[in-house]
Design a protein around this motif. Structure first.
Motif, PDB file in Angstrom:
ATOM      1  N   GLU A  94       0.832  -1.209   0.000  1.00  0.00           N
ATOM      2  CA  GLU A  94       0.000   0.000   0.000  1.00  0.00           C
ATOM      3  C   GLU A  94       0.867   1.260   0.000  1.00  0.00           C
ATOM      4  O   GLU A  94       0.550   2.245  -0.686  1.00  0.00           O
ATOM      5  CB  GLU A  94      -0.943  -0.020   1.204  1.00  0.00           C
ATOM      6  CG  GLU A  94      -2.013  -1.094   1.077  1.00  0.00           C
ATOM      7  CD  GLU A  94      -2.881  -1.245   2.306  1.00  0.00           C
ATOM      8  OE1 GLU A  94      -3.974  -1.820   2.190  1.00  0.00           O
ATOM      9  OE2 GLU A  94      -2.462  -0.776   3.390  1.00  0.00           O
ATOM     10  N   VAL A 122      -5.467   1.758  -0.368  1.00  0.00           N
ATOM     11  CA  VAL A 122      -5.990   0.689   0.487  1.00  0.00           C
ATOM     12  C   VAL A 122      -6.241  -0.517  -0.410  1.00  0.00           C
ATOM     13  O   VAL A 122      -7.038  -0.451  -1.345  1.00  0.00           O
ATOM     14  CB  VAL A 122      -7.307   1.102   1.177  1.00  0.00           C
ATOM     15  CG1 VAL A 122      -7.801  -0.027   2.085  1.00  0.00           C
ATOM     16  CG2 VAL A 122      -7.117   2.382   1.979  1.00  0.00           C
ATOM     17  N   ALA A 174     -10.478   1.674   4.774  1.00  0.00           N
ATOM     18  CA  ALA A 174      -9.732   0.618   5.471  1.00  0.00           C
ATOM     19  C   ALA A 174     -10.603  -0.067   6.518  1.00  0.00           C
ATOM     20  O   ALA A 174     -10.517  -1.284   6.722  1.00  0.00           O
ATOM     21  CB  ALA A 174      -8.483   1.210   6.127  1.00  0.00           C
ATOM     22  N   ARG A 184     -13.223  -2.306   4.734  1.00  0.00           N
ATOM     23  CA  ARG A 184     -12.562  -3.512   4.236  1.00  0.00           C
ATOM     24  C   ARG A 184     -12.548  -4.626   5.281  1.00  0.00           C
ATOM     25  O   ARG A 184     -12.646  -5.811   4.957  1.00  0.00           O
ATOM     26  CB  ARG A 184     -11.131  -3.163   3.819  1.00  0.00           C
ATOM     27  CG  ARG A 184     -10.279  -4.351   3.448  1.00  0.00           C
ATOM     28  CD  ARG A 184      -8.863  -3.934   3.120  1.00  0.00           C
ATOM     29  NE  ARG A 184      -8.166  -3.315   4.254  1.00  0.00           N
ATOM     30  CZ  ARG A 184      -6.921  -2.873   4.208  1.00  0.00           C
ATOM     31  NH1 ARG A 184      -6.229  -2.942   3.079  1.00  0.00           N
ATOM     32  NH2 ARG A 184      -6.357  -2.326   5.266  1.00  0.00           N
TER      33      ARG A 184
END
Length: 225
Positions: free
Chosen positions: A41, A54, A208, A211
């Motif tokens: 990343e 991300v 993030a 996710r």
């Protein structure tokens, strides 16, 4: 016959480096997230010229995360192109959002910016543009329309990762840009994968979190992710 993507030859060209990286993951047993993902990343963000990256499981997941992070919801509308892989419109529909198709330009086969204004309604929340054949759409015009009409721009850059528009990597345009690491894409991975890019720290943190099932901290969840 010339293969569209000769993955076996690609592997041979970087065999030692790739296999050592795979073994490194096996040795440290960090199969989910971990230091290798963090390094990836960081390198992705540096490559596109800043902001935040991300990673996620696929280009489709990247689109889903983008829409969720921007708060587009059931009953809203998102303008997009009909000339794309199904995942673009599919992720919009999956969230109960209405995809509104605007025709393409015959000059580059990307979304025709001159037709967008007439498709905007009070329910329109975003424009999801798509890059084709390595070529981004007119991102300058799209950003101008979004600014004037208070819309969010999402770029599906699955076919154009690394491409530039007006001297900038296309992943730095819009509120959010996405890409796919499907093996046949410009930057392919072993299996499937994707990434979401944004210049906004708050959006990056939300993406993030989404996710990982909306996780704020271990077993504390703030969103449906």
């Amino acid at each position: 016959m010339i293969d569209f993507a000769n993955l076996k030859e690609s592997h041979k060209a970087h065999k030692e480096e790739i296999e050592e990286a795979v073994l490194r993951v096996c040795r440290n047993a960090q199969f989910i997230m971990g230091s290798e993902v963090e390094s990836l990343e960081k390198e992705l963000a540096e490559f596109v010229g800043g902001g935040y990256a991300v990673s996620c499981s696929s280009g489709s997941s990247a689109l889903l995360l983008a829409l969720m992070a921007l708060g587009v919801k059931v009953g809203d509308e998102v303008i997009t192109t009909p000339f794309t892989f199904i995942a673009t419109a599919e992720m919009i529909a999956l969230l109960g959002i209405k995809p509104v198709f605007v025709d393409i330009s015959l000059e580059d086969y990307n979304l025709d910016c001159d037709l967008i204004e007439q498709a905007i309604t009070p329910k329109t929340k975003a424009i999801l543009a798509v890059s084709l054949y390595g070529q981004p759409p007119n991102l300058e015009k799209l950003e101008h329309i979004c600014k004037e009409r208070n819309l969010k721009l999402i770029l599906d850059g699955a076919q154009s990762f690394g491409a530039e528009f007006l001297g900038r990597k296309d992943s730095t345009f819009g509120a959010i840009a996405t890409t796919s690491f499907f093996p046949a894409k410009p930057l392919g991975c072993y299996g499937d994968g994707g990434a979401v890019f944004t210049q906004e720290e708050s959006l990056a943190k939300k993406i993030a979190s989404l996710r990982l099932h909306g996780e704020k901290s271990r077993y504390v969840h703030q969103f449906v992710g």
